[in-house]
Write a protein that holds these residues in place. Structure first.
Motif, PDB file in Angstrom:
ATOM      1  N   LEU A  72      -6.470   5.056   0.997  1.00 28.27           N
ATOM      2  CA  LEU A  72      -5.585   5.518   0.223  1.00 28.27           C
ATOM      3  C   LEU A  72      -5.829   6.860  -0.345  1.00 28.27           C
ATOM      4  O   LEU A  72      -4.889   7.716  -0.407  1.00 28.27           O
ATOM      5  N   THR A  73      -7.105   7.329  -0.392  1.00 28.98           N
ATOM      6  CA  THR A  73      -7.470   8.470  -1.068  1.00 28.98           C
ATOM      7  C   THR A  73      -7.016   9.569   0.077  1.00 28.98           C
ATOM      8  O   THR A  73      -6.674  10.528  -0.191  1.00 28.98           O
ATOM      9  N   ALA A  74      -7.361   9.111   1.376  1.00 30.41           N
ATOM     10  CA  ALA A  74      -7.127  10.124   2.497  1.00 30.41           C
ATOM     11  C   ALA A  74      -5.759  10.273   2.595  1.00 30.41           C
ATOM     12  O   ALA A  74      -5.017  11.512   2.955  1.00 30.41           O
ATOM     13  N   ARG A  75      -4.851   9.336   2.462  1.00 25.49           N
ATOM     14  CA  ARG A  75      -3.336   9.550   2.586  1.00 25.49           C
ATOM     15  C   ARG A  75      -2.907  10.368   1.456  1.00 25.49           C
ATOM     16  O   ARG A  75      -2.097  11.277   1.593  1.00 25.49           O
ATOM     17  N   LEU A  76      -3.164  10.258   0.068  1.00 27.53           N
ATOM     18  CA  LEU A  76      -3.009  10.696  -0.839  1.00 27.53           C
ATOM     19  C   LEU A  76      -3.366  12.485  -0.901  1.00 27.53           C
ATOM     20  O   LEU A  76      -2.707  13.369  -1.385  1.00 27.53           O
ATOM     21  N   ALA A  91     -14.242  -4.334   2.533  1.00 24.16           N
ATOM     22  CA  ALA A  91     -12.602  -4.089   2.812  1.00 24.16           C
ATOM     23  C   ALA A  91     -12.017  -3.596   1.626  1.00 24.16           C
ATOM     24  O   ALA A  91     -11.283  -2.573   1.797  1.00 24.16           O
ATOM     25  N   ARG A  92     -12.396  -3.877   0.435  1.00 28.29           N
ATOM     26  CA  ARG A  92     -11.809  -3.034  -0.752  1.00 28.29           C
ATOM     27  C   ARG A  92     -12.211  -1.553  -0.567  1.00 28.29           C
ATOM     28  O   ARG A  92     -11.228  -0.610  -0.839  1.00 28.29           O
ATOM     29  N   LEU A  93     -13.356  -0.987  -0.291  1.00 31.06           N
ATOM     30  CA  LEU A  93     -13.900   0.199  -0.119  1.00 31.06           C
ATOM     31  C   LEU A  93     -13.257   0.973   0.894  1.00 31.06           C
ATOM     32  O   LEU A  93     -12.664   2.074   0.596  1.00 31.06           O
TER      33      LEU A  93
END
Length: 83
Positions: A77-81, A69-71
Motif C-alpha cells: 500500500l505504501t509503495a502504491r501511494l 502478511a499484514r506487514l
C-alpha cells in the motif's frame, strides 16, 4: 523484552524472562528475488524448555505468518501511494 542485537534490514535478536525460563527469539531477513525472506526462530531455556519450545512452535509460527502478511500489505500500500 531485551533486544540483544539488531541491524536494519538484517534482523534482530531479543529475549525475555518468564517463570524461571528464558525465551529467546531470532529474526533474520535475507534478500530473495524481488523481495525478502524472513526467518523466525524461538526457543525456551529452563526446566521445561524443550517441552515448551515444541508446544509453542505451531502457535508462534501462525502468529508470525499473520504479522508478516499484514506487514507485506502495508508495504505494498505504501509503495502504491508513493508511486
Amino acid at each position: 523484552m531485551l533486544v540483544t542485537w539488531e541491524e536494519p534490514g538484517r534482523g534482530m535478536d531479543w529475549h525475555s524472562h518468564a517463570l524461571g525460563h528464558v525465551l529467546r527469539y531470532r529474526q533474520r531477513i535475507t534478500p530473495e528475488g524481488d523481495g525478502s525472506r524472513v526467518r523466525f526462530e524461538a526457543s525456551v531455556d529452563g526446566p521445561l524448555g524443550a517441552l515448551l519450545t515444541r508446544a509453542a512452535e505451531p502457535l508462534s509460527g501462525y502468529g508470525q505468518r499473520r504479522r508478516l502478511a499484514r506487514l507485506a500489505r502495508l508495504a505494498e500500500l505504501t509503495a502504491r501511494l508513493a508511486g
